[in-house]
Write an enzyme that holds these catalytic residues in place. Structure first.
Site, PDB file in Angstrom:
ATOM      1  N   GLN A  12     -13.883 -95.993 -64.530  1.00 28.65           N
ATOM      2  CA  GLN A  12     -13.026 -94.893 -65.006  1.00 28.65           C
ATOM      3  C   GLN A  12     -12.406 -95.213 -66.369  1.00 28.65           C
ATOM      4  O   GLN A  12     -12.443 -94.397 -67.283  1.00 28.65           O
ATOM      5  CB  GLN A  12     -11.907 -94.598 -63.989  1.00 28.65           C
ATOM      6  CG  GLN A  12     -11.109 -93.351 -64.351  1.00 28.65           C
ATOM      7  CD  GLN A  12      -9.756 -93.256 -63.657  1.00 28.65           C
ATOM      8  OE1 GLN A  12      -9.275 -94.221 -63.064  1.00 28.65           O
ATOM      9  NE2 GLN A  12      -9.134 -92.089 -63.730  1.00 28.65           N
ATOM     10  N   ARG A  36     -24.144-103.274 -62.717  1.00 30.38           N
ATOM     11  CA  ARG A  36     -25.383-102.516 -62.547  1.00 30.38           C
ATOM     12  C   ARG A  36     -25.338-101.258 -63.403  1.00 30.38           C
ATOM     13  O   ARG A  36     -24.259-100.797 -63.776  1.00 30.38           O
ATOM     14  CB  ARG A  36     -25.638-102.167 -61.079  1.00 30.38           C
ATOM     15  CG  ARG A  36     -24.578-101.309 -60.471  1.00 30.38           C
ATOM     16  CD  ARG A  36     -24.761-101.193 -58.963  1.00 30.38           C
ATOM     17  NE  ARG A  36     -23.528-100.730 -58.373  1.00 30.38           N
ATOM     18  CZ  ARG A  36     -23.172 -99.454 -58.241  1.00 30.38           C
ATOM     19  NH1 ARG A  36     -23.987 -98.501 -58.638  1.00 30.38           N
ATOM     20  NH2 ARG A  36     -22.013 -99.122 -57.709  1.00 30.38           N
ATOM     21  N   ASN A  54     -22.442-109.697 -63.846  1.00 32.01           N
ATOM     22  CA  ASN A  54     -21.639-109.762 -62.625  1.00 32.01           C
ATOM     23  C   ASN A  54     -20.577-110.821 -62.929  1.00 32.01           C
ATOM     24  O   ASN A  54     -20.919-111.976 -63.197  1.00 32.01           O
ATOM     25  CB  ASN A  54     -22.559-110.187 -61.470  1.00 32.01           C
ATOM     26  CG  ASN A  54     -21.786-110.396 -60.191  1.00 32.01           C
ATOM     27  OD1 ASN A  54     -20.557-110.538 -60.199  1.00 32.01           O
ATOM     28  ND2 ASN A  54     -22.508-110.432 -59.092  1.00 32.01           N
ATOM     29  N   TYR A 143      -5.352-105.627 -52.861  1.00 35.51           N
ATOM     30  CA  TYR A 143      -5.408-105.271 -54.280  1.00 35.51           C
ATOM     31  C   TYR A 143      -4.137-105.741 -54.992  1.00 35.51           C
ATOM     32  O   TYR A 143      -4.191-106.374 -56.053  1.00 35.51           O
ATOM     33  CB  TYR A 143      -5.568-103.748 -54.388  1.00 35.51           C
ATOM     34  CG  TYR A 143      -5.594-103.187 -55.784  1.00 35.51           C
ATOM     35  CD1 TYR A 143      -6.621-103.498 -56.673  1.00 35.51           C
ATOM     36  CD2 TYR A 143      -4.601-102.309 -56.225  1.00 35.51           C
ATOM     37  CE1 TYR A 143      -6.650-102.954 -57.948  1.00 35.51           C
ATOM     38  CE2 TYR A 143      -4.626-101.758 -57.484  1.00 35.51           C
ATOM     39  CZ  TYR A 143      -5.659-102.084 -58.349  1.00 35.51           C
ATOM     40  OH  TYR A 143      -5.681-101.549 -59.606  1.00 35.51           O
TER      41      TYR A 143
HETATM   42  N1  SER Z   1      -4.928 -96.351 -59.377  1.00 34.78           N
HETATM   43  C1  SER Z   1      -4.857 -97.592 -58.663  1.00 34.78           C
HETATM   44  C2  SER Z   1      -5.108 -97.390 -57.227  1.00 34.78           C
HETATM   45  O1  SER Z   1      -4.717 -96.348 -56.722  1.00 34.78           O
HETATM   46  C3  SER Z   1      -3.523 -98.229 -58.859  1.00 34.78           C
HETATM   47  O2  SER Z   1      -3.640 -99.214 -59.804  1.00 34.78           O
HETATM   48  O3  SER Z   1      -5.639 -98.239 -56.589  1.00 34.78           O
END
Ligand code: SER
Length: 320
Positions: A12, A36, A54, A143
């Protein structure tokens, strides 16, 4: 002269950043890379150097950095929050081991590293409103764990090895060119597509859930301006709070209704993404970024909605 390598260049952010950096620094000086080839990116792949990398393969990474005499790495290869919760091991592997490889190569080859952090680097114990630059960071997603650890690792490489590391904590990013890859804030992108196609949208994020958001042109400036910032002015490095707007789904719907009056919003809340959203701040205090490198976003909610709808109408070939 900057020689830039962008990892995750077909994602994105990467797809638009590659184009913008090629415009500013010259196509031949911006190497796009991805693990890829993805359909729909032929123009980007042909508009300048492109390599398959990668980031978990440090030998290939090092050889591409050497081949093009890269001095700046923008590391955008990452697994986002919602996908990260469905495969936390993979999220760690790409976000952390990948970043480690990037930093090691940067140390060996004398490169600057720009790697984004996120609002996900905060957690339920963080002050929710006007979240300070320096505050509690105890995230509850994989994350988020990788983002805090990444901020620390980047600071460590700067302090210990002198690698010029920089980054911002991005909020949800809204753009029309390439869809986000499985984040919690993605509803704020999908809603525009559905508003144009069907004049309605079912949100997986609950009414009243505020999150920080930003339109992609501002996000691109947050990357380029910080890369070009005078290092003497930087008290922070990894990573700066940046924000442009904070809204909840109803506010976004009201903005869309100014342009598409028939638009309707309803809800079918996804408990996993809702829990993630609730663990994040409502809005960030980005005064450090403003003071240290002149951060100043241009788009508010209505300006973004107007531009998104105009650009998407063309992309989706939908008449008024
Ligand atoms: N846009 C991201 C997510 O929603 C936040 O850093 O994972």
């Amino acid at each position: 002269m900057r020689k830039i390598l962008i990892t995750g260049a077909l994602g994105q952010i990467g797809s638009e950043l590659t184009e913008e950096m090629r415009r500013i620094y010259g196509s031949e000086n911006v190497v796009a890379s991805s693990r890829r080839i993805k359909e729909g990116h032929e123009k980007l792949i042909e508009s300048g150097p492109f390599e398959i990398i990668n980031i978990n393969d440090s030998a290939t990474l090092a050889s591409v950095v050497g081949k093009y005499k890269i001095n700046t790495i923008v590391n955008l290869a990452a697994v986002l929050s919602a996908v990260g919760e469905s495969d936390p091991q993979q999220c760690w592997h790409i976000n952390m081991n990948g970043l480690y490889n990037v930093l090691e190569v940067a140390k060996e080859k004398n490169c600057m590293v720009y790697t984004p952090s996120s609002i996900a680097a905060f957690g339920p114990g963080t002050p929710k409103d006007k979240t300070p630059q320096d505050t509690i960071q105890r995230p509850t997603t994989m994350y988020g764990v990788t983002k805090v650890a990444g901020e620390l690792l980047c600071d460590y490489y700067y302090k210990k090895f002198g690698v010029d590391t920089r980054g911002v904590r991005f909020p949800g990013l809204i753009s029309y060119a390439t869809l986000p890859g499985g984040g919690t804030t993605d509803y704020a992108v999908h809603i525009y597509y559905e508003a144009l196609k069907n004049k309605k949208y079912t949100s997986f994020i609950q009414k009243g859930t505020y999150m920080d958001m930003m339109y992609m042109p501002d996000a691109l400036r947050a990357i380029i301006d910080l890369i070009e910032a005078n290092p003497d002015r930087l008290k922070h490095r990894n990573a700066f709070n940046v924000s442009a707007m904070s809204f909840e789904p109803e506010m976004l719907a009201s903005s869309i209704k100014k342009f598409i009056p028939e638009f309707k919003l309803d809800y079918d809340v996804d408990p996993i993404r809702q829990e993630i959203a609730e663990s994040w701040p409502n809005s960030l205090d980005d005064s450090a970024a403003r003071e240290e490198w002149g951060w100043n976003p241009k788009y508010d909610l209505d300006a973004m909605t107007k531009d998104m709808l105009e650009k998407l109408r063309i992309k989706l070939n939908i008449q008024e």
